[in-house]
Enzyme design. Structure first.
Site, PDB file in Angstrom:
ATOM      1  N   LYS A  69       0.707  -1.038  -0.015  1.00  0.00           N
ATOM      2  CA  LYS A  69      -0.035   0.081  -0.025  1.00  0.00           C
ATOM      3  C   LYS A  69       0.953   1.253  -0.001  1.00  0.00           C
ATOM      4  CE  LYS A  69      -4.447  -1.867   2.372  1.00  0.00           C
ATOM      5  NZ  LYS A  69      -5.248  -1.615   3.446  1.00  0.00           N
ATOM      6  N   ASP A 106      -9.869   3.226   2.513  1.00  0.00           N
ATOM      7  CA  ASP A 106     -10.105   2.619   3.830  1.00  0.00           C
ATOM      8  C   ASP A 106     -10.759   3.289   4.826  1.00  0.00           C
ATOM      9  OD1 ASP A 106      -8.920   0.129   3.052  1.00  0.00           O
ATOM     10  OD2 ASP A 106      -6.896   0.647   3.390  1.00  0.00           O
TER      11      ASP A 106
END
Ligand code: ATR
Length: 281
Positions: A69, A106
């Site tokens: 990420k 997220d």
């Protein structure tokens, strides 16, 4: 079959991921027969090639999962606000002109799940357990939605300090330490576990002390969704608190990515059912 809209998942490993099942079920539901979501295992030495490959292969985007990420960031053309603030990307959109934009869904996925359950963050006191990458997304989400008071507890206090400092805010941070837990528990509204304690490999562990009880008014949110009920959530349920696992956040972050790529409303309930089936049946 004419599949000309490809998206996928970059990570290592990805074989256990439920995202392909979740997204492909959504395409079927909406009649998007030319869309397909592919799991793509990418080693740490191939991250740049994989990101560049998206454009070369005509992908419309990709999700990014652990451990890449943060590693994908330097290879993207631009970052959205959340991705920039969190320093991590979980969704890449390849624009029509070929520019690759990194987003992070997220944080918004976490808030969307809370909202769906009628849980408010504004003016509340939250305790975040852990100070790694997931904690960073949660802290960003909580601050963005005006959480009044934040406490970060982590095994390595220096990392909790660093996380708090990076947001330029002075909030309480400490070791996951018995005294601090004891002092904080009564006054907090929301406890979020972002540590890996309670996952399959550490199934018998909990980031919480067993003798510290929750109240019925508290919300205990564990980012872990497999197992469905960690020891922490079992305790929360036993004490009468609201116990939530991370499946809702997983679904909502996926739904937001789906909407960025397809420009269609995501069938979140169906995506949840597909994820549950892939995980537990
Ligand atoms: P993620 O991206 O899932 O957040 P991470 O960045 O590796 O993963 O962070 C893992 C978090 O779980 C960290 O806060 C870690 O604590 P440390 O900063 O002290 O390493 C926490 N963690 C992992 N294993 C733990 C354990 N056995 N006990 C307590 N905390 C643990």
């Amino acid at each position: 079959m004419n599949i000309d809209k490809l998206v996928g998942l970059i990570g290592w490993p990805v074989s256990h991921s439920v995202s392909p099942a979740m997204h492909n079920a959504a395409y079927r539901e909406l009649g998007l027969a030319n869309w397909f979501y592919v799991p793509m295992p990418v080693s740490t030495t191939s991250v740049k090639d994989a990101v560049m490959g998206l454009r070369a292969l005509g992908f419309l985007g990709a999700n990014v999962t652990v451990p890449h990420k943060e590693a994908v960031v330097p290879f993207l053309d631009e970052l959205g606000d959340s991705a920039r603030a969190i320093g991590a990307v979980n969704t890449i959109v390849v624009e029509e002109d070929g520019r690759m934009i990194g987003h992070n869904t997220d944080a918004d996925g976490f808030i969307a799940d809370l909202k769906e359950r009628g849980i408010v963050v504004h003016d509340r006191h939250a305790v975040v357990l852990g100070a790694g990458g997931s904690a960073r997304a949660i802290v960003y989400a909580l601050l963005k939605h005006d959480c009044k008071k934040l406490t970060i507890l982590n095994r390595t206090k220096a990392k909790a300090d660093e996380l708090a400092y990076s947001f330029g805010r002075m909030f309480l941070k400490a070791h996951i330490d018995t005294d601090v837990l004891e002092k904080k528990i009564d006054s907090c509204d929301l406890v979020i576990n972002t540590t890996s304690l309670g996952m399959a490999a550490t199934k018998g562990s909990s980031p919480w002390r067993d003798d510290l009880s929750f109240t019925r008014e508290q919300v205990i949110y564990d980012l872990i969704y497999n197992p469905k009920q960690t020891l922490l959530l079992q305790k929360a349920t036993h004490d009468g608190a609201c116990a939530l696992n991370g499946l809702g956040m997983l679904v909502q972050q996926g739904a937001l990515a789906f909407e960025m790529w397809t420009k269609r409303k995501a069938p979140a309930a169906l995506m949840r059912a597909a994820a549950e089936e892939a995980l537990f049946s």
